[in-house]
Write a protein that holds these residues in place. Structure first.
Motif, short mmCIF file in Angstrom:
data_model
loop_
_atom_site.label_atom_id
_atom_site.label_comp_id
_atom_site.label_asym_id
_atom_site.label_seq_id
_atom_site.Cartn_x
_atom_site.Cartn_y
_atom_site.Cartn_z
N ALA A 31 3.60 12.76 -5.42
CA ALA A 31 3.33 11.31 -5.45
C ALA A 31 2.06 11.00 -4.68
CB ALA A 31 4.51 10.56 -4.84
N LYS A 32 1.38 9.95 -5.10
CA LYS A 32 0.18 9.51 -4.39
C LYS A 32 0.60 8.99 -3.02
CE LYS A 32 -2.31 8.07 -8.51
NZ LYS A 32 -2.91 6.92 -9.22
N PRO A 33 -0.17 9.27 -2.00
CA PRO A 33 0.18 8.73 -0.68
C PRO A 33 0.08 7.20 -0.72
CG PRO A 33 -1.96 9.80 -0.59
CD PRO A 33 -1.39 10.06 -1.96
N GLN A 34 1.08 6.56 -0.15
CA GLN A 34 1.08 5.11 -0.13
C GLN A 34 0.17 4.61 0.98
OE1 GLN A 34 5.07 3.72 0.24
NE2 GLN A 34 5.59 4.21 -1.86
N THR A 35 -0.60 3.59 0.64
CA THR A 35 -1.47 2.99 1.64
C THR A 35 -0.96 1.58 1.92
OG1 THR A 35 -2.96 2.19 -0.08
CG2 THR A 35 -3.51 4.30 0.92
N LEU A 36 -0.91 1.24 3.17
CA LEU A 36 -0.47 -0.09 3.58
C LEU A 36 -1.62 -1.07 3.41
CD1 LEU A 36 1.48 0.85 6.82
CD2 LEU A 36 2.42 0.30 4.57
N PRO A 37 -1.30 -2.31 3.08
CA PRO A 37 -2.38 -3.29 2.98
C PRO A 37 -3.02 -3.52 4.34
CG PRO A 37 -0.24 -4.37 2.77
CD PRO A 37 0.00 -2.89 2.80
N ARG A 38 -4.28 -3.88 4.31
CA ARG A 38 -5.01 -4.11 5.56
C ARG A 38 -4.43 -5.33 6.27
NH1 ARG A 38 -11.39 -3.93 6.06
NH2 ARG A 38 -10.83 -1.77 6.32
N ALA A 39 -4.19 -5.18 7.53
CA ALA A 39 -3.63 -6.27 8.33
C ALA A 39 -4.69 -7.35 8.53
CB ALA A 39 -3.15 -5.74 9.68
N PRO A 40 -4.26 -8.60 8.58
CA PRO A 40 -5.24 -9.66 8.85
C PRO A 40 -5.77 -9.50 10.27
CG PRO A 40 -3.03 -10.56 8.88
CD PRO A 40 -2.91 -9.13 8.43
#
Length: 170
Positions: A31-40
């Motif tokens: 599986a592709k590594p999951q990336t978290l959305p950039r924090a504000p």
């Protein structure tokens, strides 16, 4: 009667085998590594004067802030209402207390002199104060408080605050 065996490598068997191999590949591929959305960016609680608050009106990529009873709220997530072109846009970057209390979006509800004293809401009656409390409660539930609104420092405010006031002559 003689029974003849069918060849194993028929076109249908080759298609079924290919489909089976493809499904196994899909199931086992990494599986592709999951990336978290950039924090504000972090929001720091700060003190605003009316001139410092004024640029936070949603123009030029700025967030939208407005003040109610001295508390500054980040209403950027409600930009459709409080940002440019919204029905409450004239409150953006300003103290909206009197306008919200009176249910008026007119410019005369806003403090004209940004360097002058804050509106202490004199003259508001019970019904208007209740309406203002309702707005303040709604903002508190929905939006982040990012600061407080204070008057622009002057000789009088510094003396009242116990700043560099000169002692009275005896």
């Amino acid at each position: 009667m003689t029974v003849t065996e069918a060849p194993v490598a028929t076109p249908i068997n080759i298609v079924l085998l290919s489909l089976f191999v493809f499904l196994v590949y899909l199931r086992l591929k990494p599986a592709k590594p999951q990336t978290l959305p950039r924090a504000p960016p972090p929001t720091v609680f700060r003190t605003f004067t009316p001139p410092e608050l004024f640029p936070y009106n949603g123009l030029n990529g700025m967030p939208v802030y407005l003040a109610v009873r001295g508390r500054v709220f980040d209403v950027t997530s409600g930009k459709n209402f409080y940002g440019p072109g919204g029905p409450y846009a004239n409150f953006a970057g300003r103290d909206a207390s009197r306008g919200l209390a009176c249910g008026s979006f007119d410019e005369d509800m806003l403090t004209k002199d940004l360097d002058g004293p804050l509106d202490h809401l004199e003259g508001l009656v019970g019904e208007q104060l209740d309406a203002l409390q309702g707005w303040e409660d709604r903002f508190s539930e929905k939006y982040l408080v990012v600061g407080k609104l204070v008057a622009v420092p002057s000789d009088e405010t510094e003396a009242d605050a116990g700043g560099d006031a000169k002692p009275a002559a005896a």
